[in-house]
Design a protein around this motif. Structure first.
Motif, short mmCIF file in Angstrom:
data_model
loop_
_atom_site.label_atom_id
_atom_site.label_comp_id
_atom_site.label_asym_id
_atom_site.label_seq_id
_atom_site.Cartn_x
_atom_site.Cartn_y
_atom_site.Cartn_z
N ASN A 75 1.00 -1.58 0.40
CA ASN A 75 0.01 -0.36 0.72
C ASN A 75 1.37 1.44 -0.36
OD1 ASN A 75 -2.56 -1.15 0.19
ND2 ASN A 75 -1.67 -1.38 2.51
N THR A 79 2.04 -1.08 4.20
CA THR A 79 1.84 -1.08 4.82
C THR A 79 1.65 -2.48 3.31
OG1 THR A 79 -0.44 -1.51 4.55
CG2 THR A 79 0.85 -0.87 6.61
N ARG A 81 -0.51 -5.33 1.23
CA ARG A 81 -1.42 -4.73 -0.16
C ARG A 81 -1.22 -6.51 -0.52
NH1 ARG A 81 -3.01 -1.52 -5.50
NH2 ARG A 81 -4.53 -1.97 -5.86
N THR A 102 -3.49 -12.10 0.13
CA THR A 102 -3.46 -10.16 0.00
C THR A 102 -4.23 -10.73 1.91
OG1 THR A 102 -6.29 -11.10 0.04
CG2 THR A 102 -4.83 -10.94 -2.10
N GLN A 103 -4.63 -9.21 1.82
CA GLN A 103 -4.98 -8.67 3.04
C GLN A 103 -6.03 -10.03 3.72
OE1 GLN A 103 -5.12 -4.29 1.97
NE2 GLN A 103 -4.55 -3.86 4.28
N SER A 104 -6.84 -10.32 3.08
CA SER A 104 -7.92 -10.95 3.15
C SER A 104 -7.78 -12.48 2.94
CB SER A 104 -9.41 -10.64 2.46
OG SER A 104 -8.88 -11.22 1.12
N LEU A 109 -3.63 -10.53 8.14
CA LEU A 109 -3.02 -10.00 7.65
C LEU A 109 -3.74 -8.49 6.95
CD1 LEU A 109 -2.30 -12.54 5.00
CD2 LEU A 109 -0.73 -12.20 6.51
N GLN A 110 -4.98 -7.74 7.96
CA GLN A 110 -5.64 -6.91 7.60
C GLN A 110 -4.86 -6.04 7.49
OE1 GLN A 110 -9.94 -7.61 9.34
NE2 GLN A 110 -9.76 -9.07 7.91
N GLY A 137 2.50 -4.13 10.95
CA GLY A 137 1.62 -2.89 9.86
C GLY A 137 2.07 -1.89 10.85
#
Length: 482
Positions: A75, A79, A81, A102-104, A109-110, A137
């Motif tokens: 990002n 952080t 992405r 991914t973040q999801s 990982l969010q 993060g």
């Protein structure tokens, strides 16, 4: 033999060959003949759609005909992405395949940092295993290793979680599979003061034992490879985004004893930090490609503005390695060759005098004067011009690894030019402005003023300054590749 029998025999032979290929180290695919390609050194790459390749801090695994490159895609605030995956048969034309993590992918990982992802293949389980460095993060207090797996190289990876290996902090990370199929994870540990080699469990998803430790050596950015029975551990020092002197050690057993650390490349590893070393095996042998990152944080930019520095590794002996800079590479994956083109350095001459931009007396010290002088073969008259994005460049002296700098960030006419340790200051950032007839002006970002030889002097040893730009030949420079 009848034609039908011959056809049957041919089909049987082809099926046997296919079966043999399928049992090799990674899943097989039909090999395709690739032509040699030219790869720039120190640039961003774009994929086949024209989008930037974001594989920073990454690693490569070969599956069949393709090299798959995984790396950080962050990002704007730095952080996590994605871990993005690309593939190429020739190492130049990269096709985006998937954001494999991914973040999801998991709750933790969010909001996170995921750095230096490395994928290895487990021939026993048929799984691709990704090891990476995980943070929260916000800061670097977690210092954890993380693991994810997939049954396909560029599929969606299942995140298995993060942990501190055997209770140790874990930051910069790489992974390696030995000839016997044993997996290893290497990470900077204990506030980056130590470097650990862990043997992995048979499924590669956890650590089984700590098999070697460099205690207190303050090394990070590990890249491990093996050549002719010798292990090479390539590392950087721990200086944040700022590049430093790479060093390596060798051993004939991964558990040691290891040699002492030896310098390789120049004092800043040509403005880069190791990420991975890729063996390229072909019909003419195996070459080893240094894959480094020129991190944008060194000039105050976001991670996704970082550049890639790829260079061929030379081996003067079985236990030594050498890394020389180049302007570009010719890579032939079919032959297994990597050929450097040009030194990657330029001579910069002043139009009015024909003299060269020179660091006085070949000094390597901060604040040494940048002067004009009769041209010669000295490295203090050779410069690496490296893009930092947005049309701006840094101009780096070959002999010292230091940057062309406007003294004290002054915006005044007459402020002197010197060399200084490269940083993020705009007084070290320049635009190469076309002056016509093949000449350029060097325009300082912080002041908008031009590099200038005072009073259009023709004399040796005159220190350059910045001055309001005009059409004078004492502000025009020729750039000659060496």
């Amino acid at each position: 033999m009848s034609s039908r029998l011959r056809l049957t025999a041919l089909i049987s032979a082809l099926l046997l060959l296919a079966a043999a290929a399928a049992t090799a180290g990674t899943p097989a695919a039909a090999e395709t003949r690739t032509a040699p390609v030219t790869v720039p050194v120190g640039e961003q790459f774009t994929d086949t759609s024209g989008a930037p390749v974001h594989a920073h801090g990454g690693g490569v695994v070969k599956v069949g005909a393709y090299y798959y490159w995984f790396g950080e895609n962050r990002n704007p605030d730095g952080t996590f992405r994605y871990v993005s995956a690309y593939r190429s048969a020739d190492l130049r034309n990269w096709e985006f395949r998937n954001h494999v993590l991914t973040q999801s992918s998991a709750a933790e990982l969010q909001v996170a940092n995921i750095e230096r992802p490395k994928v290895i293949y487990n021939a026993r389980t048929g799984q691709f295993v990704m090891w990476m460095h995980k943070e929260n993060g916000r800061d670097y207090g977690e210092a954890r290793a993380a693991v994810a797996v997939s049954s396909t190289v560029d599929g969606n990876y299942t995140y298995l979680g993060s942990f501190r290996p055997l209770g140790h902090m874990s930051r910069d990370i790489t992974a390696f599979v030995d000839d016997d199929g044993t997996g290893y994870m290497i990470s900077a540990a204990d506030e980056n003061y130590d470097l650990h080699i862990y043997r992995l469990t048979p499924d590669y998803t956890n650590v089984a034992a700590l098999v070697h430790m460099w205690d207190g050596d303050h090394r990070e950015a590990p890249a491990l490879f093996k050549r002719n029975g010798v292990y090479f551990m390539l590392t950087s020092g721990a200086t944040g985004w700022r590049p430093n002197q790479a060093r390596y050690a060798t051993a004939t057993s991964i558990t040691g004893p290891w040699s002492g650390w030896q310098n390789v490349a120049d004092s800043t590893t040509y403005g880069s930090q190791p990420a991975f070393v890729l063996p390229i095996q072909g019909s003419q042998g195996t070459s080893y490609l240094y894959m480094g990152d020129r991190w944008a944080g060194a000039w105050g930019g976001p991670v996704n503005d970082s550049r890639y520095v790829w260079l061929p590794i030379r081996f003067p002996s079985d236990t030594t390695m050498s890394l020389d800079y180049a302007r570009e590479l010719v890579i032939d994956t079919a032959a297994g060759t990597v050929t450097p083109v040009g030194s990657g350095y330029d001579r910069i001459t002043v139009r009015h005098s024909g003299k060269c931009l020179d660091v006085r007396n070949g000094s390597s010290s901060d604040s040494a004067a940048v002067i004009q002088y009769d041209c010669n073969s000295g490295h203090n008259q050779q410069w690496r011009i490296q893009s930092i994005g947005g049309g701006w460049v840094q101009i780096v002296a070959r002999h010292s690894g230091k940057c062309l700098d406007v003294n004290s960030v002054s915006t005044e006419n007459g402020a002197t030019l010197l060399q200084y340790t490269c940083g993020s200051g705009h007084n070290q950032q320049w635009r190469l402005q076309d002056a016509g007839d093949g000449y350029l002006r060097l325009v300082a970002r912080h002041s908008g003023k031009c590099a200038d030889v005072p009073d259009s002097s023709q004399n040796d040893n005159v220190q350059l300054q910045q001055y309001s730009c005009w059409n004078g030949a004492n502000q025009q420079f020729a750039r000659t590749p060496l």
